[in-house]
Design an enzyme around this catalytic site. Structure first.
Site, PDB file in Angstrom:
ATOM      1  N   SER A   7      38.248  41.599  46.859  1.00 13.24           N
ATOM      2  CA  SER A   7      37.419  41.804  48.181  1.00 13.24           C
ATOM      3  C   SER A   7      36.915  43.245  47.920  1.00 13.24           C
ATOM      4  CB  SER A   7      38.391  41.818  49.353  1.00 13.24           C
ATOM      5  OG  SER A   7      37.466  41.333  50.288  1.00 13.24           O
ATOM      6  N   HIS A  39      40.657  33.419  50.801  1.00 12.04           N
ATOM      7  CA  HIS A  39      40.382  34.773  50.179  1.00 12.04           C
ATOM      8  C   HIS A  39      41.383  35.406  49.691  1.00 12.04           C
ATOM      9  CE1 HIS A  39      37.901  38.033  49.480  1.00 12.04           C
ATOM     10  NE2 HIS A  39      37.908  38.722  50.673  1.00 12.04           N
TER      11      HIS A  39
END
Ligand code: MCU
Length: 426
Positions: A221, A351
């Site tokens: 990320s 994620h």
């Protein structure tokens, strides 16, 4: 793996494996530091180009013709990436000292008459060292697999080098203590600078615990954005592994608005990740004379393993695949097509999940670029959920680069910079 759901484009090794491996990582942070780069125009006077700039065409309009030409062409891209996107990475500091033990690394830097320090913890694998190491940003990576493969993990806290949550005129952390709270260099570049200084300390440590020429970097990320930028700007990094990096990471800037990914202005405003100068481009990415396919290319011929999540459009995975496909053209032209892997063929949509699909390629990349005990070819495995089409994004073709000496950049255009024929879909 979901049958029929992926585009598998095997990359073809185009040079003997030994030659590629020998060429992979460099002994210095920036091999092209001596290259002369023309003055770059200010943002306001740049033309618009809706397509991806040609990585093979120099600023003066000539095209490179040999592999040796890439060194200084890469430096042009580097200067553009610094000026317009990430901010300047200062030249190696005057003094870097520190220690490396089996549990920690300390780093002390002095430059411009100012000093700062930070540290990182170390987790060794089993066995006898010295070991290669992977710098893991913020703990976001499959550290068990990294260590099981035989590499140490350096747990790096990027916030000690560049804090989040500050205004752009009040940047904080070990980088900004030296280069100033009003430095226009963004956090991603500052974080990568910290990784470079860790490598400096490993180099100076004598190599009894960690090997200096076998460093990887990863993170997920925002830390995937950071890991990518670290690998782009330090040619000593042998293996760069961004995970689900999203906007300001791997995805092409030009593709982000159409894909519905996190907007450039949102990422610019969320944290000072980008350099301050990127504000001129958040609403006009077509004015950028570079895009992230060229950041991918800056990593070539070194190991690059891009992990992406096709299930979250906000991450821009389609634009990520185009960046990888575009950058892979440079890898191929340099005879290193098998050194890049892009992998978004994954089932779990969450994620930064720990994904079983990536275990084997992670082991293979560590073996190939850090341990140097095997030579598995890279692969491009793009989920059909997020498959971009490079042909829609480029007007240039990929040259066959010669093996001769550098060609002069002043010999006049060998082909029009942006009007070449469209290549067949890749
Ligand atoms: C994908 O990386 C970022 C994203 O750009 C941000 O908008 C969001 O707030 O955080 C993501 C992240 O770092 O998640 C861990």
């Amino acid at each position: 793996m979901v049958a029929g759901a992926v585009a598998v484009l095997a990359s073809t090794p185009t040079a003997p494996a030994t030659a590629v491996l020998a060429a992979a990582a460099a002994p210095v942070e920036d091999e092209g530091a001596d290259c002369a780069v023309p003055a770059l125009p200010d943002a306001g006077s740049l033309p618009t180009n809706a397509k991806l700039p040609d990585p093979f065409t120099r600023i003066d309009g000539t095209r490179i013709t040999t592999v040796a030409d890439w060194r200084c062409r890469r430096e042009e891209i580097k200067k553009q990436a610094e000026k317009y996107v990430y901010g300047t990475k200062p030249a190696p500091p005057a003094t870097v000292t520190g220690t490396v033990s089996s549990t920690s690394i300390t780093v002390n830097v002095t430059d411009n008459g100012k000093s700062s320090s930070f540290s990182a913890s170390v987790s060794l694998p089993s066995g006898t060292g010295p070991f290669p190491a992977v710098v893991v940003y913020g703990g976001f990576a499959d550290t068990a697999t990294i260590r099981a493969a035989g590499a140490a993990v350096i747990n790096y806290d990027p916030y000690s080098v560049g804090k989040e949550g500050t205004g752009r005129a009040n940047k904080q952390g070990a980088f900004y203590s030296i280069y100033g709270a009003t430095s226009t260099t963004g956090l991603l570049q500052a974080w990568g600078w910290g990784v470079s200084r860790i490598i400096d300390v490993i180099e100076k440590s004598g190599g009894s615990v960690l090997k200096a020429d076998a460093t990887g970097v990863t993170g997920c990320s925002r830390f995937g954005k950071g890991a990518f930028v670290a690998g782009v700007f330090d040619q000593r990094i042998a293996l760069t592994m961004p995970i689900e990096s999203g906007t300001a990471g791997v995805p092409i800037f030009r593709g982000i608005p159409g894909e519905g990914a996190q907007s450039l202005s949102s990422a610019y405003g969320e944290q000072p990740w980008f350099g301050d100068a990127f504000s001129s481009f958040t609403g006009a990415p077509g004015k950028l004379p570079v895009d992230t396919h060229e950041m991918v290319a800056m990593v070539a011929p070194r190991g690059l393993f891009i992990m992406d999540n096709p299930h979250i459009a906000n991450l821009g995975p389609k634009s990520g695949s185009v960046a990888a496909l575009g950058g892979a053209e440079v890898y191929k032209a340099l005879g290193a097509g098998s050194n890049i892997t892009y992998w978004s063929d994954v089932a779990d949509g969450s994620h930064c999940a720990n994904r079983s699909e990536w275990t084997t390629p992670l082991q293979q990349n560590i073996r190939k670029f850090l341990l140097k005990t095997a030579d598995d070819p890279g692969a491009i495995r793009i989920s059909s959920k997020a498959l971009g089409n490079l042909a829609e994004w480029r007007t240039w073709t990929t040259p066959t680069l010669g093996t001769g000496p550098t060609s002069p950049p002043t010999s006049g255009p060998t082909s029009p910079p942006t009007s070449g024929p469209t290549s067949p879909p890749t």
